[in-house]
Design a protein around this motif. Structure first.
Motif, mmCIF file in Angstrom:
data_model
loop_
_atom_site.group_PDB
_atom_site.id
_atom_site.type_symbol
_atom_site.label_atom_id
_atom_site.label_comp_id
_atom_site.label_asym_id
_atom_site.label_seq_id
_atom_site.Cartn_x
_atom_site.Cartn_y
_atom_site.Cartn_z
ATOM 1 N N THR A 1 -8.602 11.352 0.270
ATOM 2 C CA THR A 1 -8.222 11.577 1.660
ATOM 3 C C THR A 1 -7.383 10.393 2.107
ATOM 4 O O THR A 1 -7.909 9.302 2.344
ATOM 5 N N GLY A 2 -6.071 10.581 2.173
ATOM 6 C CA GLY A 2 -5.188 9.480 2.543
ATOM 7 C C GLY A 2 -5.253 8.355 1.524
ATOM 8 O O GLY A 2 -5.051 8.571 0.326
ATOM 9 N N SER A 3 -5.557 7.144 2.006
ATOM 10 C CA SER A 3 -5.629 5.982 1.113
ATOM 11 C C SER A 3 -7.035 5.753 0.575
ATOM 12 O O SER A 3 -7.291 4.759 -0.106
ATOM 13 N N ARG A 4 -7.933 6.689 0.867
ATOM 14 C CA ARG A 4 -9.327 6.548 0.433
ATOM 15 C C ARG A 4 -9.722 7.672 -0.511
ATOM 16 O O ARG A 4 -9.098 8.736 -0.524
ATOM 17 N N ALA A 5 -10.763 7.412 -1.295
ATOM 18 C CA ALA A 5 -11.221 8.421 -2.247
ATOM 19 C C ALA A 5 -12.706 8.263 -2.506
ATOM 20 O O ALA A 5 -13.252 7.151 -2.415
ATOM 21 N N PRO B 1 0.818 -1.222 0.000
ATOM 22 C CA PRO B 1 0.000 0.000 0.000
ATOM 23 C C PRO B 1 0.849 1.269 0.000
ATOM 24 O O PRO B 1 0.811 2.068 0.939
ATOM 25 N N VAL B 2 1.619 1.431 -1.067
ATOM 26 C CA VAL B 2 2.512 2.584 -1.217
ATOM 27 C C VAL B 2 2.178 3.266 -2.538
ATOM 28 O O VAL B 2 2.584 2.807 -3.618
ATOM 29 N N ALA B 3 1.444 4.357 -2.476
ATOM 30 C CA ALA B 3 0.991 5.034 -3.696
ATOM 31 C C ALA B 3 2.142 5.553 -4.530
ATOM 32 O O ALA B 3 2.040 5.670 -5.755
ATOM 33 N N ARG C 1 -10.929 2.470 -1.851
ATOM 34 C CA ARG C 1 -9.785 2.300 -0.961
ATOM 35 C C ARG C 1 -8.624 1.726 -1.752
ATOM 36 O O ARG C 1 -8.766 0.731 -2.457
ATOM 37 N N PHE C 2 -7.463 2.361 -1.638
ATOM 38 C CA PHE C 2 -6.253 1.883 -2.306
ATOM 39 C C PHE C 2 -5.789 0.596 -1.639
ATOM 40 O O PHE C 2 -5.683 0.522 -0.414
ATOM 41 N N VAL C 3 -5.520 -0.445 -2.435
ATOM 42 C CA VAL C 3 -5.090 -1.731 -1.890
ATOM 43 C C VAL C 3 -3.576 -1.859 -1.927
ATOM 44 O O VAL C 3 -2.927 -2.125 -0.911
ATOM 45 N N GLY C 4 -2.980 -1.676 -3.104
ATOM 46 C CA GLY C 4 -1.526 -1.808 -3.182
ATOM 47 C C GLY C 4 -1.013 -1.683 -4.600
ATOM 48 O O GLY C 4 -1.778 -1.727 -5.569
ATOM 49 N N LYS D 1 0.951 12.362 -7.706
ATOM 50 C CA LYS D 1 1.193 13.703 -7.165
ATOM 51 C C LYS D 1 -0.055 14.579 -7.257
ATOM 52 O O LYS D 1 -0.167 15.582 -6.552
ATOM 53 N N HIS D 2 -0.971 14.201 -8.144
ATOM 54 C CA HIS D 2 -2.216 14.955 -8.328
ATOM 55 C C HIS D 2 -3.383 13.964 -8.440
ATOM 56 O O HIS D 2 -4.049 13.890 -9.481
ATOM 57 N N PRO D 3 -3.654 13.201 -7.390
ATOM 58 C CA PRO D 3 -4.675 12.140 -7.472
ATOM 59 C C PRO D 3 -6.081 12.663 -7.744
ATOM 60 O O PRO D 3 -6.907 11.929 -8.289
ATOM 61 N N ASN D 4 -6.339 13.904 -7.385
ATOM 62 C CA ASN D 4 -7.681 14.452 -7.617
ATOM 63 C C ASN D 4 -7.998 14.653 -9.097
ATOM 64 O O ASN D 4 -9.153 14.896 -9.455
ATOM 65 N N LEU D 5 -6.964 14.566 -9.930
ATOM 66 C CA LEU D 5 -7.164 14.749 -11.376
ATOM 67 C C LEU D 5 -7.330 13.418 -12.107
ATOM 68 O O LEU D 5 -7.403 13.392 -13.334
#
Length: 201
Positions: free
Chosen positions: A125-129, A27-29, A149-152, A74-78
Protein backbone atom coordinates in the motif's frame (compact mmCIF):
# COMPACT_ATOMS: atom_id res chain seq x y z
CA UNK A 1 39.69 35.48 9.51
CA UNK A 2 38.73 34.29 6.03
CA UNK A 3 37.01 31.26 7.54
CA UNK A 4 34.98 33.47 9.88
CA UNK A 5 33.92 35.70 6.98
CA UNK A 6 32.84 32.66 4.94
CA UNK A 7 30.80 31.30 7.84
CA UNK A 8 29.17 34.70 8.37
CA UNK A 9 28.26 34.97 4.68
CA UNK A 10 26.78 31.46 4.68
CA UNK A 11 24.73 32.22 7.77
CA UNK A 12 23.40 35.36 6.10
CA UNK A 13 22.37 33.49 2.94
CA UNK A 14 18.72 32.41 2.87
CA UNK A 15 18.36 28.64 3.35
CA UNK A 16 16.58 28.29 0.00
CA UNK A 17 19.61 29.76 -1.76
CA UNK A 18 22.14 27.46 -0.09
CA UNK A 19 23.28 24.38 -1.94
CA UNK A 20 21.96 21.36 0.00
CA UNK A 21 23.50 18.08 -1.16
CA UNK A 22 21.05 15.58 -2.62
CA UNK A 23 21.34 12.11 -1.13
CA UNK A 24 22.03 9.31 -3.64
CA UNK A 25 19.08 7.36 -2.27
CA UNK A 26 15.59 8.79 -2.65
CA UNK A 27 12.13 7.34 -1.84
CA UNK A 28 11.38 6.67 -5.51
CA UNK A 29 10.45 3.04 -6.16
CA UNK A 30 10.75 3.54 -9.92
CA UNK A 31 14.52 3.67 -9.46
CA UNK A 32 14.52 -0.06 -8.72
CA UNK A 33 14.93 -2.24 -11.81
CA UNK A 34 13.24 -5.63 -11.81
CA UNK A 35 15.61 -8.36 -10.69
CA UNK A 36 17.06 -10.32 -7.80
CA UNK A 37 19.12 -8.37 -5.29
CA UNK A 38 21.49 -9.52 -2.57
CA UNK A 39 21.31 -8.45 1.07
CA UNK A 40 23.95 -5.81 1.78
CA UNK A 41 25.25 -7.53 4.91
CA UNK A 42 27.39 -4.57 5.93
CA UNK A 43 24.38 -2.26 6.14
CA UNK A 44 21.63 -4.58 7.35
CA UNK A 45 20.74 -4.80 11.03
CA UNK A 46 18.21 -6.86 12.96
CA UNK A 47 17.53 -5.54 16.44
CA UNK A 48 15.40 -6.94 19.23
CA UNK A 49 13.99 -5.53 22.47
CA UNK A 50 12.69 -7.32 25.58
CA UNK A 51 11.41 -6.07 28.90
CA UNK A 52 13.85 -6.92 31.69
CA UNK A 53 12.15 -7.61 35.04
CA UNK A 54 9.81 -4.67 34.47
CA UNK A 55 12.76 -2.37 35.13
CA UNK A 56 13.98 -1.56 31.63
CA UNK A 57 13.83 -2.22 27.93
CA UNK A 58 16.90 -4.21 26.91
CA UNK A 59 18.11 -4.47 23.33
CA UNK A 60 20.39 -6.65 21.24
CA UNK A 61 21.34 -6.94 17.63
CA UNK A 62 22.11 -9.53 14.97
CA UNK A 63 24.47 -9.02 12.06
CA UNK A 64 25.83 -11.05 9.20
CA UNK A 65 22.47 -11.32 7.42
CA UNK A 66 22.58 -12.87 3.95
CA UNK A 67 19.91 -13.62 1.37
CA UNK A 68 18.04 -12.26 -1.62
CA UNK A 69 15.04 -10.20 -2.61
CA UNK A 70 13.44 -10.76 -6.01
CA UNK A 71 11.36 -7.72 -6.90
CA UNK A 72 9.64 -5.98 -9.80
CA UNK A 73 8.40 -2.45 -8.97
CA UNK A 74 5.58 -2.90 -11.47
CA UNK A 75 4.39 -6.00 -9.59
CA UNK A 76 5.53 -5.49 -5.97
CA UNK A 77 3.04 -8.01 -4.61
CA UNK A 78 5.03 -10.76 -6.32
CA UNK A 79 8.25 -9.96 -4.44
CA UNK A 80 10.11 -12.88 -2.84
CA UNK A 81 12.33 -12.45 0.21
CA UNK A 82 14.65 -15.13 1.63
CA UNK A 83 17.09 -14.13 4.37
CA UNK A 84 19.29 -15.98 6.84
CA UNK A 85 20.88 -14.72 10.06
CA UNK A 86 23.66 -16.57 11.92
CA UNK A 87 22.53 -17.29 15.48
CA UNK A 88 26.11 -16.93 16.64
CA UNK A 89 26.12 -13.30 15.47
CA UNK A 90 23.67 -12.06 18.12
CA UNK A 91 25.22 -9.50 20.45
CA UNK A 92 24.35 -7.08 23.24
CA UNK A 93 26.53 -4.68 25.19
CA UNK A 94 27.39 -7.43 27.68
CA UNK A 95 29.87 -10.08 26.52
CA UNK A 96 28.87 -12.60 29.19
CA UNK A 97 25.25 -12.31 28.04
CA UNK A 98 26.31 -12.73 24.40
CA UNK A 99 27.86 -16.06 25.32
CA UNK A 100 24.77 -17.05 27.34
CA UNK A 101 22.44 -16.26 24.43
CA UNK A 102 24.28 -18.82 22.30
CA UNK A 103 23.63 -21.63 24.83
CA UNK A 104 20.63 -24.01 24.95
CA UNK A 105 18.97 -21.60 27.41
CA UNK A 106 18.24 -19.33 24.46
CA UNK A 107 19.26 -19.64 20.79
CA UNK A 108 21.30 -22.85 21.11
CA UNK A 109 23.50 -21.70 18.25
CA UNK A 110 25.44 -24.97 18.09
CA UNK A 111 22.31 -27.03 17.33
CA UNK A 112 20.40 -24.31 15.44
CA UNK A 113 23.07 -22.21 13.75
CA UNK A 114 20.78 -20.11 11.57
CA UNK A 115 17.58 -18.07 11.73
CA UNK A 116 15.67 -17.87 8.46
CA UNK A 117 12.74 -15.87 7.09
CA UNK A 118 11.10 -16.82 3.79
CA UNK A 119 8.24 -14.69 2.50
CA UNK A 120 4.97 -16.25 1.38
CA UNK A 121 3.10 -13.08 0.41
CA UNK A 122 3.42 -9.32 0.06
CA UNK A 123 0.60 -6.76 0.30
CA UNK A 124 1.72 -3.28 -0.80
CA UNK A 125 0.00 0.00 0.00
CA UNK A 126 1.92 3.02 -1.25
CA UNK A 127 5.38 3.05 0.33
CA UNK A 128 4.39 0.44 2.92
CA UNK A 129 3.94 -3.30 2.79
CA UNK A 130 2.92 -6.22 4.94
CA UNK A 131 5.29 -9.11 4.26
CA UNK A 132 3.93 -12.46 5.38
CA UNK A 133 6.36 -15.31 5.75
CA UNK A 134 7.71 -18.23 7.73
CA UNK A 135 10.27 -17.58 10.45
CA UNK A 136 12.44 -20.52 11.46
CA UNK A 137 14.02 -19.91 14.85
CA UNK A 138 15.42 -22.39 17.37
CA UNK A 139 14.30 -25.25 15.10
CA UNK A 140 10.66 -24.08 15.03
CA UNK A 141 8.86 -22.54 12.05
CA UNK A 142 5.99 -20.10 12.60
CA UNK A 143 4.19 -17.53 10.41
CA UNK A 144 5.20 -13.91 10.98
CA UNK A 145 4.09 -10.63 9.42
CA UNK A 146 6.58 -7.81 8.89
CA UNK A 147 5.34 -4.22 8.68
CA UNK A 148 7.73 -2.73 6.15
CA UNK A 149 8.42 0.78 4.88
CA UNK A 150 10.38 1.68 1.75
CA UNK A 151 13.29 3.99 2.62
CA UNK A 152 14.96 4.82 -0.69
CA UNK A 153 16.80 3.70 -3.80
CA UNK A 154 19.63 4.94 -6.00
CA UNK A 155 23.11 4.29 -7.31
CA UNK A 156 25.69 3.88 -4.57
CA UNK A 157 28.54 6.33 -5.37
CA UNK A 158 31.08 3.95 -3.82
CA UNK A 159 30.10 0.59 -5.31
CA UNK A 160 28.54 2.12 -8.46
CA UNK A 161 25.67 -0.33 -8.01
CA UNK A 162 21.97 0.18 -7.43
CA UNK A 163 21.12 0.06 -3.72
CA UNK A 164 17.80 0.31 -1.91
CA UNK A 165 16.43 -0.35 1.52
CA UNK A 166 13.48 -0.98 3.79
CA UNK A 167 12.74 -0.57 7.49
CA UNK A 168 10.50 -3.18 9.07
CA UNK A 169 9.18 -4.33 12.41
CA UNK A 170 7.26 -7.17 14.01
CA UNK A 171 6.62 -8.73 17.40
CA UNK A 172 6.98 -12.42 18.26
CA UNK A 173 6.58 -14.54 21.36
CA UNK A 174 9.75 -16.47 22.12
CA UNK A 175 7.79 -19.26 23.81
CA UNK A 176 6.25 -19.97 20.39
CA UNK A 177 9.76 -20.97 19.35
CA UNK A 178 10.60 -23.04 22.43
CA UNK A 179 12.59 -20.29 24.15
CA UNK A 180 10.94 -19.96 27.56
CA UNK A 181 13.94 -19.23 29.81
CA UNK A 182 13.14 -16.58 32.44
CA UNK A 183 9.60 -15.90 31.19
CA UNK A 184 7.84 -13.80 32.43
CA UNK A 185 10.50 -11.74 34.25
CA UNK A 186 12.24 -11.40 30.89
CA UNK A 187 9.33 -10.75 28.57
CA UNK A 188 7.86 -13.38 26.31
CA UNK A 189 7.14 -10.72 23.70
CA UNK A 190 10.12 -9.64 21.63
CA UNK A 191 9.92 -6.51 19.49
CA UNK A 192 12.01 -6.83 16.34
CA UNK A 193 13.31 -3.90 14.31
CA UNK A 194 14.90 -4.44 10.90
CA UNK A 195 16.97 -2.10 8.74
CA UNK A 196 17.46 -3.98 5.49
CA UNK A 197 19.67 -2.91 2.60
CA UNK A 198 19.91 -4.60 -0.78
CA UNK A 199 22.39 -4.26 -3.62
CA UNK A 200 22.57 -5.25 -7.27
CA UNK A 201 24.53 -8.47 -7.73
Amino acid sequence: MRVLIAVALLAATPLAAQQIPTLPGQPVAARIAAGTYAVDSGHTQVGFTVNHFGFSQFTGQAGGTTGTLAIDPKHPNLAKLDVTIPASGIVTTVKALDAHLATPDFFDAAQFPTIRFVSTGVAVTGSRAKITGNLTLHGVTKPVVLDARFVGAGDNPMSKKLNFGFAASTTIKRTDFGMAKYVPVVSDEVAIQINAAFTAQ
